[in-house]
Design a protein around this motif. Sequence first.
Motif, PDB file in Angstrom:
ATOM      1  N   ALA A   1      48.760 -64.780 -33.245  1.00 19.68           N
ATOM      2  CA  ALA A   1      47.907 -65.969 -33.117  1.00 19.68           C
ATOM      3  C   ALA A   1      47.646 -66.634 -34.462  1.00 19.68           C
ATOM      4  CB  ALA A   1      46.591 -65.590 -32.446  1.00 19.68           C
ATOM      5  N   ASP A   2      47.404 -65.846 -35.498  1.00 17.00           N
ATOM      6  CA  ASP A   2      47.086 -66.430 -36.806  1.00 17.00           C
ATOM      7  C   ASP A   2      48.245 -67.235 -37.370  1.00 17.00           C
ATOM      8  OD1 ASP A   2      44.595 -65.311 -36.711  1.00 17.00           O
ATOM      9  OD2 ASP A   2      45.076 -63.600 -37.995  1.00 17.00           O
ATOM     10  N   GLU A   3      49.467 -66.840 -37.040  1.00 16.10           N
ATOM     11  CA  GLU A   3      50.635 -67.553 -37.553  1.00 16.10           C
ATOM     12  C   GLU A   3      50.983 -68.789 -36.729  1.00 16.10           C
ATOM     13  OE1 GLU A   3      50.234 -64.297 -37.073  1.00 16.10           O
ATOM     14  OE2 GLU A   3      51.843 -63.118 -38.011  1.00 16.10           O
ATOM     15  N   ASN A   4      50.331 -68.967 -35.575  1.00  8.68           N
ATOM     16  CA  ASN A   4      50.677 -70.076 -34.682  1.00  8.68           C
ATOM     17  C   ASN A   4      49.420 -70.760 -34.156  1.00  8.68           C
ATOM     18  OD1 ASN A   4      53.817 -69.657 -34.092  1.00  8.68           O
ATOM     19  ND2 ASN A   4      52.851 -67.629 -34.082  1.00  8.68           N
ATOM     20  N   PRO A   5      48.579 -71.313 -35.045  1.00 14.14           N
ATOM     21  CA  PRO A   5      47.308 -71.901 -34.594  1.00 14.14           C
ATOM     22  C   PRO A   5      47.499 -73.103 -33.673  1.00 14.14           C
ATOM     23  CG  PRO A   5      47.740 -72.440 -36.905  1.00 14.14           C
ATOM     24  CD  PRO A   5      48.752 -71.414 -36.512  1.00 14.14           C
ATOM     25  N   GLU A   6      48.529 -73.896 -33.891  1.00 19.04           N
ATOM     26  CA  GLU A   6      48.743 -75.055 -33.024  1.00 19.04           C
ATOM     27  C   GLU A   6      49.132 -74.623 -31.612  1.00 19.04           C
ATOM     28  OE1 GLU A   6      51.540 -77.702 -34.806  1.00 19.04           O
ATOM     29  OE2 GLU A   6      50.228 -78.229 -36.494  1.00 19.04           O
ATOM     30  N   LYS A   7      49.950 -73.566 -31.506  1.00 25.44           N
ATOM     31  CA  LYS A   7      50.330 -73.049 -30.193  1.00 25.44           C
ATOM     32  C   LYS A   7      49.103 -72.507 -29.463  1.00 25.44           C
ATOM     33  CE  LYS A   7      53.834 -72.632 -28.624  1.00 25.44           C
ATOM     34  NZ  LYS A   7      54.569 -73.454 -27.602  1.00 25.44           N
ATOM     35  N   VAL A   8      48.224 -71.822 -30.193  1.00 25.77           N
ATOM     36  CA  VAL A   8      46.995 -71.300 -29.594  1.00 25.77           C
ATOM     37  C   VAL A   8      46.142 -72.431 -29.052  1.00 25.77           C
ATOM     38  CG1 VAL A   8      44.814 -70.118 -30.081  1.00 25.77           C
ATOM     39  CG2 VAL A   8      46.961 -69.195 -30.972  1.00 25.77           C
ATOM     40  N   ASP A   9      45.940 -73.466 -29.848  1.00 26.07           N
ATOM     41  CA  ASP A   9      45.109 -74.594 -29.418  1.00 26.07           C
ATOM     42  C   ASP A   9      45.708 -75.288 -28.200  1.00 26.07           C
ATOM     43  OD1 ASP A   9      43.338 -74.096 -31.453  1.00 26.07           O
ATOM     44  OD2 ASP A   9      44.142 -75.642 -32.797  1.00 26.07           O
ATOM     45  N   LYS A  10      47.016 -75.445 -28.207  1.00 27.78           N
ATOM     46  CA  LYS A  10      47.677 -76.116 -27.081  1.00 27.78           C
ATOM     47  C   LYS A  10      47.530 -75.308 -25.791  1.00 27.78           C
ATOM     48  CE  LYS A  10      52.179 -77.985 -25.639  1.00 27.78           C
ATOM     49  NZ  LYS A  10      53.599 -78.204 -26.032  1.00 27.78           N
ATOM     50  N   LEU A  11      47.701 -73.996 -25.877  1.00 25.69           N
ATOM     51  CA  LEU A  11      47.594 -73.162 -24.682  1.00 25.69           C
ATOM     52  C   LEU A  11      46.145 -73.051 -24.203  1.00 25.69           C
ATOM     53  CD1 LEU A  11      50.159 -70.326 -25.479  1.00 25.69           C
ATOM     54  CD2 LEU A  11      50.395 -72.197 -23.839  1.00 25.69           C
ATOM     55  N   LEU A  12      45.201 -73.025 -25.141  1.00 23.88           N
ATOM     56  CA  LEU A  12      43.789 -73.021 -24.739  1.00 23.88           C
ATOM     57  C   LEU A  12      43.446 -74.292 -23.966  1.00 23.88           C
ATOM     58  CD1 LEU A  12      41.894 -71.632 -27.876  1.00 23.88           C
ATOM     59  CD2 LEU A  12      41.954 -70.611 -25.593  1.00 23.88           C
ATOM     60  N   ALA A  13      43.910 -75.413 -24.460  1.00 26.97           N
ATOM     61  CA  ALA A  13      43.626 -76.686 -23.795  1.00 26.97           C
ATOM     62  C   ALA A  13      44.260 -76.737 -22.409  1.00 26.97           C
ATOM     63  CB  ALA A  13      44.127 -77.841 -24.661  1.00 26.97           C
ATOM     64  N   ARG A  14      45.485 -76.228 -22.306  1.00 31.85           N
ATOM     65  CA  ARG A  14      46.160 -76.249 -21.006  1.00 31.85           C
ATOM     66  C   ARG A  14      45.481 -75.303 -20.019  1.00 31.85           C
ATOM     67  NH1 ARG A  14      48.113 -78.997 -17.055  1.00 31.85           N
ATOM     68  NH2 ARG A  14      49.873 -78.034 -15.952  1.00 31.85           N
ATOM     69  N   ALA A  15      45.088 -74.130 -20.478  1.00 34.21           N
ATOM     70  CA  ALA A  15      44.385 -73.201 -19.596  1.00 34.21           C
ATOM     71  C   ALA A  15      43.081 -73.800 -19.099  1.00 34.21           C
ATOM     72  CB  ALA A  15      44.132 -71.884 -20.327  1.00 34.21           C
ATOM     73  N   LYS A  16      42.356 -74.449 -19.989  1.00 33.88           N
ATOM     74  CA  LYS A  16      41.097 -75.081 -19.585  1.00 33.88           C
ATOM     75  C   LYS A  16      41.333 -76.153 -18.536  1.00 33.88           C
ATOM     76  CE  LYS A  16      37.043 -77.485 -21.437  1.00 33.88           C
ATOM     77  NZ  LYS A  16      36.361 -77.966 -22.666  1.00 33.88           N
ATOM     78  N   GLU A  17      42.380 -76.943 -18.720  1.00 35.00           N
ATOM     79  CA  GLU A  17      42.704 -77.998 -17.754  1.00 35.00           C
ATOM     80  C   GLU A  17      43.007 -77.408 -16.377  1.00 35.00           C
ATOM     81  OE1 GLU A  17      45.995 -81.637 -17.251  1.00 35.00           O
ATOM     82  OE2 GLU A  17      46.213 -80.144 -18.849  1.00 35.00           O
ATOM     83  N   LEU A  18      43.833 -76.368 -16.349  1.00 35.73           N
ATOM     84  CA  LEU A  18      44.214 -75.758 -15.076  1.00 35.73           C
ATOM     85  C   LEU A  18      43.022 -75.086 -14.400  1.00 35.73           C
ATOM     86  CD1 LEU A  18      47.636 -74.174 -16.126  1.00 35.73           C
ATOM     87  CD2 LEU A  18      47.316 -76.127 -14.595  1.00 35.73           C
ATOM     88  N   LEU A  19      42.235 -74.349 -15.177  1.00 37.51           N
ATOM     89  CA  LEU A  19      41.108 -73.630 -14.595  1.00 37.51           C
ATOM     90  C   LEU A  19      40.035 -74.585 -14.093  1.00 37.51           C
ATOM     91  CD1 LEU A  19      40.874 -70.719 -17.168  1.00 37.51           C
ATOM     92  CD2 LEU A  19      41.506 -70.522 -14.754  1.00 37.51           C
ATOM     93  N   THR A  20      39.827 -75.684 -14.802  1.00 30.55           N
ATOM     94  CA  THR A  20      38.851 -76.675 -14.348  1.00 30.55           C
ATOM     95  C   THR A  20      39.242 -77.223 -12.988  1.00 30.55           C
ATOM     96  OG1 THR A  20      38.297 -77.276 -16.629  1.00 30.55           O
ATOM     97  CG2 THR A  20      37.743 -78.866 -14.910  1.00 30.55           C
ATOM     98  N   ASP A  21      40.520 -77.471 -12.788  1.00 27.94           N
ATOM     99  CA  ASP A  21      40.986 -77.957 -11.488  1.00 27.94           C
ATOM    100  C   ASP A  21      40.841 -76.884 -10.409  1.00 27.94           C
ATOM    101  OD1 ASP A  21      42.634 -79.793  -9.672  1.00 27.94           O
ATOM    102  OD2 ASP A  21      43.854 -77.974  -9.704  1.00 27.94           O
ATOM    103  N   ILE A  22      41.215 -75.655 -10.723  1.00 26.89           N
ATOM    104  CA  ILE A  22      41.183 -74.578  -9.730  1.00 26.89           C
ATOM    105  C   ILE A  22      39.767 -74.313  -9.249  1.00 26.89           C
ATOM    106  CG2 ILE A  22      41.504 -72.073  -9.442  1.00 26.89           C
ATOM    107  CD1 ILE A  22      43.987 -72.415 -11.311  1.00 26.89           C
TER     108      ILE A  22
END
Length: 470
Positions: A418-439
């Motif tokens: 995670a520390d080496e890929n902060p942009e990937k972490v942020d992108k996946l967090l945002a996508r998970a939030k979007e999906l879970l909010t809908d569900i």
Amino acid sequence: MKSFHGTLLLLACTLICGCAQTQELPQKQAHPNVILMMADDLANEDLSCYGSTRIETPHLDALAGQGLKLNSYYAGNPVCSPSRMALLSGSYPARLGWRWGVMGYGFPPKSGMSPKVYTVAEAFRDAGYRTAISGKWHLGRKNMSPEEQGFESAYYIYMSNNQGRDMYRDGELVQKKWDNRLLTETFTEEVIRVINEPGEDPFFLYVPWTAPHFPADPHPDWHGNSGEDKSGKYTDVVEELDYRVGQILEALDEAGKAENTIVIFTSDNGRQPGQSGPSDKPPFSGGKWQSLEGGTRVPCIVRYPDLLPEDKENNQIVAAIDLFPTLADACGVNIDLPEQSQKLDGVSTWANLRGLKSELARDELLFWHGKGRATAIRSGNWKLHFNYGAKPPEDPELTDGPALYNLKTDPMEKNNVADENPEKVDKLLARAKELLTDIYGNQVPLGTWPGVELEEQPIKASEVWGPWMK
């Protein structure tokens, strides 16, 4: 109910009109039978075709040699009841009101999968299929029984084999406390009976085995073959299950129905903690209850002669929620969801499985711990754990933030990048939030017995997604 002959006419017209874009199916394959088998708590390391050197599964190995072996197939949840909800509904269990646990441990009393949920059995029944179940239900009683969820023929136990083994046929008690050693044999006999039933209409047959769920009590004909300890008994139970699958495949051959039947074998989740199987090194970390790969990444074999590749492996992400739309696509069955039913989270992977489409049908998937917390998201080869699951058993301890793994190089989820890929972490967090909010914002609440109301209010996404998702 729609007539089968009317469905055939509609399908024929569709094929004629669309012949310029699609390959027309042979007549004998226009409306195939389906046998959907699901083992209980069976892990990848339990089948020799998935690498086991200590358990022999020649019939499932042969099935894999005649079809597709899926290497990135995910069950619908790491525990029994919600996994079955996902398989039958095509939706994440959280969308169906699931909070945590299973029937008898976690579900509110007198609750289950809502009658408002439109199941794969109902879709196939409405298309003119004969629908049947032989096995473990574990999704509710009374108005939530198999007969009320699309199965015209139902032979089953309501709960897991450790919770109760009263046998029912079409809602009527057949016998109390069925011998646990004989359940796999008994369910197989019913499957073969359905296969041999006369009639021209195709069948959809759901076979949710109780094996090898604990307690592992071998059939008398297998008992002692592999020893008297826990490992030996577990091995005997799995090897009997393999033999019974072979009996079903032989029955299809003898009935002349093998060429026109889609056969699927899979599992509802990984191995139960404490269930002692042989000590082959597991390919993944974790097991039942956990959102680590070993919790839901389970065997899946699909065979359909002439239309699916033989003796091939498929590494694309496929999930249990995809089987409903995939089988409907393969069989020309329309999914006409009623107004108050669930939203589908599954997608059809049929064209991908046939090798007709290179673009991925699914590239992302959400994960939950069996205790109810949303915990992870996979996108491509990346998997982000954004919430600590629960214990016991625990998922990765997240003390300093989310944990990111590259499953292609790290399928055991040991090297947090995670520390080496902060942009990937942020992108996946945002996508998970979007999906879970809908569900969680579009749920069908759990069902209850007539006259019973749920005391608990529907859960919100923010209650389950952890401290790092803002």
